[in-house]
Design a protein around this motif. Structure first.
Motif, PDB file in Angstrom:
ATOM      1  N   SER A  11       0.830  -1.208   0.000  1.00 31.62           N
ATOM      2  CA  SER A  11       0.000   0.000   0.000  1.00 31.62           C
ATOM      3  C   SER A  11       0.862   1.254   0.000  1.00 31.62           C
ATOM      4  N   LEU A  12       1.937   1.241   0.781  1.00 36.90           N
ATOM      5  CA  LEU A  12       2.837   2.390   0.795  1.00 36.90           C
ATOM      6  C   LEU A  12       3.452   2.627  -0.575  1.00 36.90           C
ATOM      7  N   LEU A  13       3.857   1.556  -1.226  1.00 36.80           N
ATOM      8  CA  LEU A  13       4.451   1.691  -2.550  1.00 36.80           C
ATOM      9  C   LEU A  13       3.429   2.193  -3.563  1.00 36.80           C
ATOM     10  N   ALA A  14       2.192   1.694  -3.448  1.00 38.56           N
ATOM     11  CA  ALA A  14       1.144   2.149  -4.359  1.00 38.56           C
ATOM     12  C   ALA A  14       0.836   3.624  -4.147  1.00 38.56           C
ATOM     13  N   ASP A  15       0.770   4.064  -2.885  1.00 38.54           N
ATOM     14  CA  ASP A  15       0.512   5.473  -2.593  1.00 38.54           C
ATOM     15  C   ASP A  15       1.626   6.376  -3.123  1.00 38.54           C
ATOM     16  N   ALA A  16       2.838   5.818  -3.207  1.00 36.82           N
ATOM     17  CA  ALA A  16       3.967   6.594  -3.716  1.00 36.82           C
ATOM     18  C   ALA A  16       4.050   6.548  -5.238  1.00 36.82           C
ATOM     19  N   GLY A  17       3.072   5.869  -5.852  1.00 34.79           N
ATOM     20  CA  GLY A  17       3.065   5.788  -7.313  1.00 34.79           C
ATOM     21  C   GLY A  17       3.986   4.725  -7.869  1.00 34.79           C
ATOM     22  N   VAL A  18       4.406   3.797  -7.020  1.00 32.71           N
ATOM     23  CA  VAL A  18       5.291   2.733  -7.472  1.00 32.71           C
ATOM     24  C   VAL A  18       4.456   1.509  -7.831  1.00 32.71           C
ATOM     25  N   GLU A  19       4.616   1.004  -9.032  1.00 32.25           N
ATOM     26  CA  GLU A  19       3.866  -0.165  -9.454  1.00 32.25           C
ATOM     27  C   GLU A  19       4.372  -1.412  -8.738  1.00 32.25           C
ATOM     28  N   PRO A  20       3.467  -2.309  -8.339  1.00 28.40           N
ATOM     29  CA  PRO A  20       3.926  -3.596  -7.806  1.00 28.40           C
ATOM     30  C   PRO A  20       4.758  -4.317  -8.861  1.00 28.40           C
ATOM     31  N   TRP A  21       5.675  -5.132  -8.395  1.00 28.99           N
ATOM     32  CA  TRP A  21       6.520  -5.837  -9.335  1.00 28.99           C
ATOM     33  C   TRP A  21       5.719  -6.768 -10.220  1.00 28.99           C
ATOM     34  N   ILE A  67      14.419 -21.993 -17.286  1.00 25.03           N
ATOM     35  CA  ILE A  67      14.828 -21.183 -18.445  1.00 25.03           C
ATOM     36  C   ILE A  67      13.703 -20.238 -18.842  1.00 25.03           C
ATOM     37  N   ARG A  68      12.465 -20.754 -18.863  1.00 21.56           N
ATOM     38  CA  ARG A  68      11.326 -19.914 -19.224  1.00 21.56           C
ATOM     39  C   ARG A  68      11.126 -18.799 -18.205  1.00 21.56           C
ATOM     40  N   ALA A  69      11.270 -19.154 -16.927  1.00 20.05           N
ATOM     41  CA  ALA A  69      11.089 -18.148 -15.885  1.00 20.05           C
ATOM     42  C   ALA A  69      12.142 -17.049 -15.996  1.00 20.05           C
ATOM     43  N   GLU A  70      13.371 -17.443 -16.297  1.00 20.62           N
ATOM     44  CA  GLU A  70      14.433 -16.444 -16.420  1.00 20.62           C
ATOM     45  C   GLU A  70      14.166 -15.509 -17.597  1.00 20.62           C
ATOM     46  N   ARG A  71      13.719 -16.057 -18.687  1.00 18.35           N
ATOM     47  CA  ARG A  71      13.428 -15.240 -19.864  1.00 18.35           C
ATOM     48  C   ARG A  71      12.288 -14.259 -19.609  1.00 18.35           C
ATOM     49  N   GLU A  72      11.343 -14.686 -18.802  1.00 13.84           N
ATOM     50  CA  GLU A  72      10.167 -13.846 -18.538  1.00 13.84           C
ATOM     51  C   GLU A  72      10.318 -13.015 -17.265  1.00 13.84           C
ATOM     52  N   ASN A  73      11.530 -13.034 -16.702  1.00 15.12           N
ATOM     53  CA  ASN A  73      11.793 -12.322 -15.442  1.00 15.12           C
ATOM     54  C   ASN A  73      10.924 -12.825 -14.303  1.00 15.12           C
ATOM     55  N   LEU A  74      10.572 -14.108 -14.377  1.00 14.33           N
ATOM     56  CA  LEU A  74       9.758 -14.705 -13.315  1.00 14.33           C
ATOM     57  C   LEU A  74      10.581 -15.514 -12.324  1.00 14.33           C
ATOM     58  N   ARG A  75      11.816 -15.793 -12.698  1.00 15.17           N
ATOM     59  CA  ARG A  75      12.683 -16.537 -11.800  1.00 15.17           C
ATOM     60  C   ARG A  75      12.827 -15.800 -10.494  1.00 15.17           C
ATOM     61  N   PRO A  76      12.888 -16.506  -9.337  1.00 13.73           N
ATOM     62  CA  PRO A  76      12.931 -15.810  -8.064  1.00 13.73           C
ATOM     63  C   PRO A  76      14.202 -15.017  -7.812  1.00 13.73           C
ATOM     64  N   SER A  77      14.989 -14.750  -8.852  1.00 14.78           N
ATOM     65  CA  SER A  77      16.095 -13.817  -8.702  1.00 14.78           C
ATOM     66  C   SER A  77      15.657 -12.412  -9.108  1.00 14.78           C
ATOM     67  N   ARG A  78      14.356 -12.250  -9.359  1.00 14.21           N
ATOM     68  CA  ARG A  78      13.793 -10.933  -9.645  1.00 14.21           C
ATOM     69  C   ARG A  78      12.971 -10.460  -8.447  1.00 14.21           C
ATOM     70  N   LEU A  79      12.717  -9.196  -8.391  1.00 14.55           N
ATOM     71  CA  LEU A  79      12.100  -8.601  -7.213  1.00 14.55           C
ATOM     72  C   LEU A  79      10.625  -8.949  -7.119  1.00 14.55           C
ATOM     73  N   THR A  80      10.203  -9.494  -6.008  1.00 11.96           N
ATOM     74  CA  THR A  80       8.807  -9.794  -5.740  1.00 11.96           C
ATOM     75  C   THR A  80       8.425  -9.079  -4.448  1.00 11.96           C
ATOM     76  N   LEU A  81       7.565  -8.100  -4.531  1.00 15.88           N
ATOM     77  CA  LEU A  81       7.160  -7.344  -3.349  1.00 15.88           C
ATOM     78  C   LEU A  81       5.800  -7.842  -2.896  1.00 15.88           C
ATOM     79  N   THR A  82       5.745  -8.450  -1.708  1.00 13.05           N
ATOM     80  CA  THR A  82       4.479  -8.931  -1.177  1.00 13.05           C
ATOM     81  C   THR A  82       4.361  -8.536   0.271  1.00 13.05           C
TER      82      THR A  82
END
Length: 349
Positions: free
Chosen positions: A102-112, A334-349
């Protein structure tokens, strides 16, 4: 002789630790600087990543389901398993929690989401207008955090205190460098900050491993971390890690440990929490997963490098370990890495 044996055990433990650390495929990201004023309270849900916090000034408290940790200026905290927690001010128990999203959304930051990258550190302001604290939020992400024995051996929370003698010099230097990069916002600052954060994670692991065996955290735990420090079991674990392709049996491992098969089997299970052959299979699958991610050969080649003569037998063992076939695991990662879904990308929850 006793000193010599202690040195050998420590050397074996460090060799295994170095290998597991390299296998983490770690990436770091500092994504948020919070300027918080009392009272304040932020809620963070569970995550497959490892959130971390650095107090640049002021105070903060991290509350998990079972513990609370008070942090002061110069302190660093990481939650290796990503368990849910609250970040609060020193006296904010009566304030309702605000979700981080919610704080990130209020600051205009899109969820990852796939394709979104944070090119600079997000700056947030939050709280009731009282005394101020400045805290950095970040995450450590790993290629496949569920499959690395190093992560599973760690406690839910690791804390480095800036005021302790063993941490003061390097921790202060690292935090000062991060603060300067944040203030100057030079090209490439986020990459530099991420590399500095890597050092924080590695130092937190080293500090934990340096804990005396008689400390209750280590002494009453089970897992490879305790096993590797044992003079018998540690030798066997080191052999398993060094040569997963060798056709080990309980007898040959006991011989490496220098004791009878019965004594070895009982001691290994008591210290590590699983049988020696179960540990051997899990380590082979961990090595195989790394080979699959690196694209090192076909399935048959990978199978032979972890002591399986039959590709079919290897596939059955790997699916039992990972919940998916070797070829499916490779395609998924491999598919996750190509789509930036691999858990080495930022996931804000």
């Amino acid at each position: 002789m006793r000193v010599r044996l202690s040195f050998i055990r420590e050397r074996l433990a460090m060799d295994v630790f170095d290998q597991l650390l390299a296998d983490l495929r770690q990436e770091s990201c500092v994504f948020c600087q919070l300027d918080a004023t009392e009272p304040w309270r932020i809620q963070k849900g569970s995550s497959p990543l490892a959130p971390f916090y650095v107090v640049l000034s002021g105070k903060a408290r991290i509350k998990t389901a079972n513990n609370a940790h008070d942090l002061c200026e110069g302190d660093f905290l990481v939650l290796p398993s990503g368990e849910p927690h609250e970040l609060t001010g020193a006296d904010s128990a009566s304030v309702p929690p605000v979700p981080l999203l919610s704080l990130l959304a209020d600051a205009g930051v899109e969820p990852w989401r796939p394709g979104v990258r944070y090119r600079r550190t997000v700056r947030l302001q939050h709280g009731g207008g009282g005394s101020q604290s400045v805290i950095l939020f970040g995450i450590f992400s790993f290629g496949d955090p569920r499959r690395n024995p190093l992560l599973t051996a760690l406690p839910p929370v690791l804390v480095l205190r800036g005021g302790t003698d063993c941490n003061t010099s390097w921790l202060k230097m690292t935090l000062n460098a991060i603060a300067e990069e944040l203030a100057e916002e030079q090209p490439g600052s986020n990459l530099v900050i991420a590399k500095l954060a890597d050092l924080l994670f590695m130092q937190s692991l080293r500090a934990y491993l340096a804990t005396d065996l008689h400390n209750s955290v280590v002494h009453h735990s089970v897992g490879w971390l305790r096993g590797i420090r044992d003079p018998l079991v540690g030798r066997a674990i080191s052999c398993i890690h060094a040569a997963p392709q060798r056709r080990w049996t309980l007898q040959t491992l006991a011989e490496e440990a220098g004791c009878s098969r019965a004594v070895f089997a009982q001691r290994f299970s008591a210290l590590v929490g699983q049988g020696a052959l179960s540990y051997l299979t899990a380590w082979r699958m961990h090595v195989a997963a790394g080979l699959l991610l690196d694209g090192t050969g076909n399935i048959g080649t990978v199978a032979s490098r972890v002591a399986y003569r039959s590709e079919a037998a290897f596939s059955i063992a790997f699916k039992r370990w990972a919940g998916i076939s070797p070829s499916g695991y490779r395609r998924m990662m491999i598919r996750a890495e190509r789509e930036n879904l691999r858990p080495s990308r930022l996931t804000l929850t």
